[in-house]
Design an enzyme around this catalytic site. Structure first.
Site, PDB file in Angstrom:
ATOM      1  N   GLU A 188      -7.161  76.184  42.124  1.00 27.27           N
ATOM      2  CA  GLU A 188      -8.035  75.106  41.673  1.00 27.27           C
ATOM      3  C   GLU A 188      -8.079  73.983  42.704  1.00 27.27           C
ATOM      4  O   GLU A 188      -9.129  73.378  42.953  1.00 27.27           O
ATOM      5  CB  GLU A 188      -7.566  74.575  40.320  1.00 27.27           C
TER       6      GLU A 188
ATOM      7  N   SER B 145      -8.227  51.071  65.173  1.00 24.43           N
ATOM      8  CA  SER B 145      -8.303  52.499  64.827  1.00 24.43           C
ATOM      9  C   SER B 145      -7.009  53.194  65.210  1.00 24.43           C
ATOM     10  O   SER B 145      -6.864  54.398  65.050  1.00 24.43           O
ATOM     11  CB  SER B 145      -9.487  53.165  65.545  1.00 24.43           C
TER      12      SER B 145
ATOM     13  N   LYS C 103       2.016  79.123  29.388  1.00 25.95           N
ATOM     14  CA  LYS C 103       1.025  79.010  30.447  1.00 25.95           C
ATOM     15  C   LYS C 103       1.523  79.413  31.838  1.00 25.95           C
ATOM     16  O   LYS C 103       2.658  79.193  32.206  1.00 25.95           O
ATOM     17  CB  LYS C 103       0.480  77.560  30.535  1.00 25.95           C
TER      18      LYS C 103
ATOM     19  N   HIS D 102     -24.703  87.913  38.887  1.00 22.58           N
ATOM     20  CA  HIS D 102     -24.869  86.965  37.761  1.00 22.58           C
ATOM     21  C   HIS D 102     -23.631  86.968  36.865  1.00 22.58           C
ATOM     22  O   HIS D 102     -23.726  86.683  35.674  1.00 22.58           O
ATOM     23  CB  HIS D 102     -26.102  87.293  36.915  1.00 22.58           C
TER      24      HIS D 102
ATOM     25  N   GLN E 218     -16.468  54.907  66.006  1.00 22.09           N
ATOM     26  CA  GLN E 218     -15.019  54.942  65.803  1.00 22.09           C
ATOM     27  C   GLN E 218     -14.666  55.621  64.471  1.00 22.09           C
ATOM     28  O   GLN E 218     -13.582  56.186  64.325  1.00 22.09           O
ATOM     29  CB  GLN E 218     -14.482  53.511  65.829  1.00 22.09           C
TER      30      GLN E 218
ATOM     31  N   SER F  73       2.638  74.681  32.083  1.00 22.57           N
ATOM     32  CA  SER F  73       2.135  73.505  31.377  1.00 22.57           C
ATOM     33  C   SER F  73       3.311  72.733  30.816  1.00 22.57           C
ATOM     34  O   SER F  73       4.309  73.320  30.407  1.00 22.57           O
ATOM     35  CB  SER F  73       1.208  73.966  30.255  1.00 22.57           C
TER      36      SER F  73
END
Ligand code: ARG
Length: 462
Positions: free
Chosen positions: A293, A26, A286, A159, A325, A280
């Site tokens: 995101e 580890s 864009k 909503h 571990q 983009s």
């Protein structure tokens, strides 16, 4: 006996299998605990000297040796050997090579089981402070932005449909509240984990006169644990810590989702600074919110860590098992991910503008003043259910005639309810509505200003 044999494995014959060495180690993950391991070992050695289990000069050699090893690791000059499995053995073996017999005395009354349980707690205490500091910076950024928009209005959504008008500040302060709970959850987590397991040994404590309160005091723990079996196998605090991280990530993801929508052409509510947008490779027009995101997506890996941690715990028999571990990779992933997302979110919040012109140009669409009108009628003695019905019919009528409620004449209003008078126009339109909110904590300018003052003072003290 082969020379490479580990001192604690005289019981086993032959060399460890190579595949096994890689699988069991580890060190690659837990080497970042080195400082805490060293601090814990120094406290343990100090206690051993107090209990006359080692001499003062042995203590001095141990302390100096450990400090030197720590400095070497910090400088990146330490050679880690994964055959030594973990950070505890790597440091102990380096100490023995360095100072000889005194080093061999260090592990008296201690096991890696209580040692690792101590190290993780020490690491987590610090990590909680770092996360809390980052949460505070983010809260400050929200409060600062809120102060710029204490009277600017936007539609509030339920909503994802227009519901009632709110001031932008109230929307922003809703995040300050969420992150405040995250801050406090971490504080609670810290209070629960802050007991010292050191001296619990492998499972049953020790026949040596180990002074557990001494090491606890030296390491700043508020108390010691009182059951050695539980002390070496408890990782509740790891699950809890990751949960706290997961909820912070949830709040960040909801913020990200809002702003991904808000910066679209459809909404156009916010403008995120160009330095945080991507373009983009194909579409030249864009301007993408990739950072948001990614914040939204990274929540997934924190949830993954939480599920992993809980699953690691659930099937284990009492006492320490090597399964434990696997805790570290998940607490580290959760902490690192949330740290990075908090940093990013704070910078983005500090570099985002609300497009108040665009927001107000369509603010009167969607009948967000309908509830205020129903409440106006309620104030005139009309039962709320009836008022609700009256306003419902008025909205339907307006929709047919492509009108706002405020554009109806008093005569038209009167047709639906005799209780409506000239003063009705004072409660119509988004601006009028927000100024009429009277409840504590409502999304109006009065309440928002009060909260901005509160948070500005509160956060300045942290
Ligand atoms: N590397 C181990 C861990 O992180 C340390 C404890 C190992 N103890 C043992 N008896 N094998 O949990």
């Amino acid at each position: 006996m082969a020379k490479s044999k580990k001192s604690w494995e005289k019981r086993l014959s032959g060399e460890p299998d190579k595949l096994m060495v890689d699988f069991v180690e580890s060190l690659s993950v837990d080497k970042r605990l080195y400082k805490y391991d060293i601090v814990g070992s120094i406290a343990h050695a100090q206690m051993l000297a107090e209990q006359k289990l080692i001499t003062k000069s042995e203590l001095k050699a141990i302390r100096e040796g450990l400090i030197e090893i720590g400095e070497k690791i910090a400088k990146g000059q330490f050679k880690f050997d994964k055959k030594l499995e973990d950070i505890h053995m790597a440091i102990e073996s380096a100490l023995i090579s360095k100072i000889g017999q005194a080093g061999e005395k260090l592990h008296a009354g201690r096991s890696r089981n209580d040692q690792v349980a101590t190290d993780i707690r020490l690491w987590m205490r610090d990590e909680i402070e770092i996360l809390q500091a980052k949460i505070t910076l983010l809260q400050k950024a929200f409060t600062k932005l809120a102060a710029k928009h204490s009277s600017d209005i936007m539609p509030g959504y339920t909503h994802l449909q227009r519901a009632q008008p709110i001031v932008i500040a109230a929307y922003l302060l809703s995040f300050v509240e969420q992150f405040e709970r995250d801050f406090n959850r971490l504080k609670n987590c810290e209070a629960l984990l802050n007991t010292s397991p050191l001296g619990s040994g492998a499972i049953a404590g020790s026949t040596l006169p180990i002074d557990r309160k001494s090491t606890a005091r030296q390491l700043g723990f508020s108390d010691i644990s009182y059951n050695s079996i539980d002390a070496v196998s408890d990782r509740d605090f790891c699950a809890e810590f990751i949960f706290d991280c997961a909820l912070t990530a949830t709040h960040l993801a909801r913020l990200a989702e809002d702003w991904i929508l808000y910066c679209s052409n459809e909404f156009g509510f916010v403008q995120i600074d160009d330095s945080f947008c991507t373009s983009s490779s194909m579409m030249p027009q864009k301007r993408n919110p990739d950072v948001l995101e990614l914040i939204r997506a990274k929540t997934g890996s924190v949830y993954g860590s939480l599920m992993a941690m809980l699953t690691i715990l659930k099937g284990q028999p009492s006492g320490y098992n090597r399964d434990l571990q696997e805790d570290k990779v998940h607490i580290f992933t959760a902490a690192d991910t949330v740290e990075a997302c908090l940093d990013m979110a704070q910078t983005i919040v500090s570099h985002t503008k609300f497009n108040t012109k665009k927001i107000s140009s369509a603010l009167e669409d969607g009948f967000t003043d309908a509830t205020a009108l129903a409440e106006y009628l309620t104030g005139k003695g009309v039962a709320f259910r009836r008022a609700h019905g009256i306003v419902g019919s008025l909205v339907a009528k307006c929709e047919k005639q492509n009108k706002k409620l405020a554009e109806l004449t008093l005569k038209e209003f009167k047709k639906h309810s005799a209780s409506i008078n000239k003063d009705v126009y004072e409660c119509l339109g988004a601006k009028n509505v927000v100024s009429k909110y009277v409840t504590e904590g409502a999304a109006g300018p009065k309440q928002a200003k009060k909260q901005i003052t509160y948070w500005t003072n509160e956060l300045a003290q942290r």
